[in-house]
Design a protein around this motif. Structure first.
Motif, PDB file in Angstrom:
ATOM      1  N   ARG A 167      27.466  35.527  33.599  1.00 41.93           N
ATOM      2  CA  ARG A 167      27.291  36.537  34.646  1.00 41.93           C
ATOM      3  C   ARG A 167      27.723  35.976  36.008  1.00 41.93           C
ATOM      4  N   THR A 168      27.455  34.699  36.245  1.00 39.82           N
ATOM      5  CA  THR A 168      27.910  34.070  37.485  1.00 39.82           C
ATOM      6  C   THR A 168      29.441  34.046  37.543  1.00 39.82           C
ATOM      7  N   VAL A 169      30.059  33.718  36.408  1.00 40.18           N
ATOM      8  CA  VAL A 169      31.530  33.743  36.326  1.00 40.18           C
ATOM      9  C   VAL A 169      32.036  35.159  36.624  1.00 40.18           C
ATOM     10  N   ALA A 170      31.359  36.161  36.022  1.00 43.90           N
ATOM     11  CA  ALA A 170      31.777  37.554  36.208  1.00 43.90           C
ATOM     12  C   ALA A 170      31.626  37.983  37.667  1.00 43.90           C
ATOM     13  N   SER A 171      30.564  37.508  38.345  1.00 45.38           N
ATOM     14  CA  SER A 171      30.376  37.864  39.758  1.00 45.38           C
ATOM     15  C   SER A 171      31.504  37.307  40.608  1.00 45.38           C
ATOM     16  N   ARG A 172      31.926  36.080  40.292  1.00 45.78           N
ATOM     17  CA  ARG A 172      33.032  35.485  41.051  1.00 45.78           C
ATOM     18  C   ARG A 172      34.323  36.260  40.796  1.00 45.78           C
ATOM     19  N   LEU A 173      34.519  36.654  39.529  1.00 48.76           N
ATOM     20  CA  LEU A 173      35.708  37.457  39.199  1.00 48.76           C
ATOM     21  C   LEU A 173      35.680  38.794  39.924  1.00 48.76           C
ATOM     22  N   ARG A 174      34.486  39.405  39.985  1.00 45.43           N
ATOM     23  CA  ARG A 174      34.366  40.693  40.682  1.00 45.43           C
ATOM     24  C   ARG A 174      34.780  40.552  42.149  1.00 45.43           C
ATOM     25  N   GLU A 175      34.303  39.479  42.778  1.00 49.83           N
ATOM     26  CA  GLU A 175      34.631  39.263  44.189  1.00 49.83           C
ATOM     27  C   GLU A 175      36.155  39.155  44.365  1.00 49.83           C
ATOM     28  N   ILE A 176      36.793  38.469  43.422  1.00 50.55           N
ATOM     29  CA  ILE A 176      38.248  38.287  43.476  1.00 50.55           C
ATOM     30  C   ILE A 176      38.962  39.623  43.264  1.00 50.55           C
ATOM     31  N   ILE A 177      38.523  40.390  42.251  1.00 52.04           N
ATOM     32  CA  ILE A 177      39.177  41.675  41.961  1.00 52.04           C
ATOM     33  C   ILE A 177      38.963  42.651  43.114  1.00 52.04           C
ATOM     34  N   GLU A 178      37.760  42.617  43.715  1.00 50.38           N
ATOM     35  CA  GLU A 178      37.515  43.502  44.856  1.00 50.38           C
ATOM     36  C   GLU A 178      38.407  43.120  46.038  1.00 50.38           C
ATOM     37  N   SER A 179      38.617  41.835  46.248  1.00 54.09           N
ATOM     38  CA  SER A 179      39.544  41.409  47.312  1.00 54.09           C
ATOM     39  C   SER A 179      40.946  41.917  47.017  1.00 54.09           C
ATOM     40  N   LEU A 180      41.366  41.773  45.757  1.00 55.84           N
ATOM     41  CA  LEU A 180      42.712  42.238  45.388  1.00 55.84           C
ATOM     42  C   LEU A 180      42.843  43.739  45.600  1.00 55.84           C
ATOM     43  N   SER A 181      41.788  44.495  45.276  1.00 54.59           N
ATOM     44  CA  SER A 181      41.874  45.948  45.403  1.00 54.59           C
ATOM     45  C   SER A 181      41.913  46.365  46.876  1.00 54.59           C
ATOM     46  N   ARG A 182      41.423  45.504  47.761  1.00 55.62           N
ATOM     47  CA  ARG A 182      41.550  45.771  49.203  1.00 55.62           C
ATOM     48  C   ARG A 182      42.823  45.153  49.774  1.00 55.62           C
ATOM     49  N   ARG A 183      43.645  44.582  48.899  1.00 58.11           N
ATOM     50  CA  ARG A 183      44.899  43.910  49.276  1.00 58.11           C
ATOM     51  C   ARG A 183      44.658  42.694  50.167  1.00 58.11           C
ATOM     52  N   GLU A 184      43.482  42.093  50.037  1.00 62.50           N
ATOM     53  CA  GLU A 184      43.204  40.863  50.796  1.00 62.50           C
ATOM     54  C   GLU A 184      43.604  39.680  49.921  1.00 62.50           C
ATOM     55  N   ILE A 187      49.503  53.864  39.965  1.00 59.84           N
ATOM     56  CA  ILE A 187      48.818  54.887  40.741  1.00 59.84           C
ATOM     57  C   ILE A 187      47.372  55.067  40.302  1.00 59.84           C
ATOM     58  N   LYS A 188      46.932  54.198  39.408  1.00 63.37           N
ATOM     59  CA  LYS A 188      45.558  54.339  38.900  1.00 63.37           C
ATOM     60  C   LYS A 188      44.555  54.106  40.034  1.00 63.37           C
ATOM     61  N   ARG A 189      43.537  54.986  40.134  1.00 69.01           N
ATOM     62  CA  ARG A 189      42.531  54.815  41.185  1.00 69.01           C
ATOM     63  C   ARG A 189      41.113  54.768  40.633  1.00 69.01           C
ATOM     64  N   PHE A 190      40.953  55.270  39.409  1.00 68.12           N
ATOM     65  CA  PHE A 190      39.604  55.367  38.851  1.00 68.12           C
ATOM     66  C   PHE A 190      39.484  54.528  37.583  1.00 68.12           C
ATOM     67  N   VAL A 193      44.958  44.965  39.017  1.00 67.49           N
ATOM     68  CA  VAL A 193      43.523  45.099  38.835  1.00 67.49           C
ATOM     69  C   VAL A 193      42.957  45.814  40.055  1.00 67.49           C
ATOM     70  N   GLY A 194      41.934  46.619  39.843  1.00 67.63           N
ATOM     71  CA  GLY A 194      41.382  47.355  40.973  1.00 67.63           C
ATOM     72  C   GLY A 194      39.948  47.776  40.745  1.00 67.63           C
ATOM     73  N   LEU A 195      39.384  48.350  41.801  1.00 71.94           N
ATOM     74  CA  LEU A 195      37.995  48.800  41.800  1.00 71.94           C
ATOM     75  C   LEU A 195      37.999  50.326  41.814  1.00 71.94           C
ATOM     76  N   CYS A 196      37.179  50.937  40.968  1.00 77.69           N
ATOM     77  CA  CYS A 196      37.126  52.395  40.868  1.00 77.69           C
ATOM     78  C   CYS A 196      36.875  53.022  42.241  1.00 77.69           C
ATOM     79  N   ALA A 197      37.680  54.047  42.589  1.00 74.15           N
ATOM     80  CA  ALA A 197      37.588  54.673  43.908  1.00 74.15           C
ATOM     81  C   ALA A 197      36.561  55.799  43.952  1.00 74.15           C
ATOM     82  N   ALA A 198      35.951  56.131  42.829  1.00 73.87           N
ATOM     83  CA  ALA A 198      34.981  57.232  42.806  1.00 73.87           C
ATOM     84  C   ALA A 198      33.671  56.800  43.464  1.00 73.87           C
ATOM     85  N   PRO A 199      32.947  57.766  44.079  1.00 76.12           N
ATOM     86  CA  PRO A 199      31.649  57.403  44.660  1.00 76.12           C
ATOM     87  C   PRO A 199      30.672  56.987  43.561  1.00 76.12           C
TER      88      PRO A 199
END
Ligand SMILES: [Zn+2]
Length: 195
Positions: free
Chosen positions: A70-87, A171-174, A151-157
């Motif tokens: 789960r710790t590994v997954a949290s680090r991956l999430r942080e990375i994927i979220e950065s990528l989805s913000r183009r950071e 063009i995937k957003r969700f 890789v990206g983060l779902c854009a839905a609320p």
């Protein structure tokens, strides 16, 4: 020696790892899925969610391993979220740290008479370190290949599932149809009530 063209082999390998990474992130982290709150997993639920995300790994996942995953997954999430913000600078920094912490390093390995294949973890890495380095290498390969938008983060609320965009047009957003339809229906209701 290596009986497949290196490119084909490692592309397939990285694509497979990327899918496992996304499965782990969605199974073990995040607070909402498809508009609903997601309970934090513990105990047996955490163990089976981790094992299911990894695929066939009979008996390798106990509670401690699942918590480290789960710790590994949290680090991956942080990375994927950065990528989805183009950071990308931030994502590269996080990935370099993950590569270093998991002591990732390539070496050729051979089981018995099988052909040589490339591993990305150090020979004495334990189960979680093997996954952490393999996943970090594959996400790093995607970033280094200038396809970070894959890789990206779902854009839905109220959904924080992550996804891989395999479409040519990117063009995937969700995360999937559930969220895409949810957002469409909400937009439709908003138009109706506005008119
Ligand atoms: Zn979603």
């Amino acid at each position: 020696m290596v009986d497949e063209p290196e490119g084909t082999r490692s592309d397939g390998h990285h694509a497979m790892h990327l899918e496992t990474g996304v499965a782990l992130v969605n199974a073990l982290t995040g607070s909402h899925v498809h508009g609903r709150p997601k309970p934090e997993l513990g105990g047996h639920d955490l163990i089976s969610a981790a094992a299911e995300a990894l695929g066939p790994v009979d008996g390798q996942v106990d509670l401690l391993v699942a918590e480290r995953l789960r710790t590994v997954a949290s680090r991956l999430r942080e990375i994927i979220e950065s990528l989805s913000r183009r950071e990308h600078d931030q994502a590269a920094g996080l990935l370099n740290r993950m590569l270093a912490d998991s002591r990732a390093r390539p070496y050729l390995h051979r089981h018995g008479e099988q052909s040589w294949h490339l591993h990305f973890h150090s020979p004495d890495a334990d189960f979680v370190q093997q996954w952490a380095s393999g996943l970090a290498v594959s996400v790093a390969a995607a970033l280094g290949d200038h396809i970070p938008h894959r890789v990206g983060l779902c854009a839905a609320p109220r959904c924080d599932q992550v996804y891989i965009d395999a479409s040519q047009a990117q063009i995937k957003r969700f995360c999937g149809l559930a969220c895409q339809n949810r957002v469409k229906a909400a937009a439709y209701r908003a138009r109706r009530s506005g008119s």
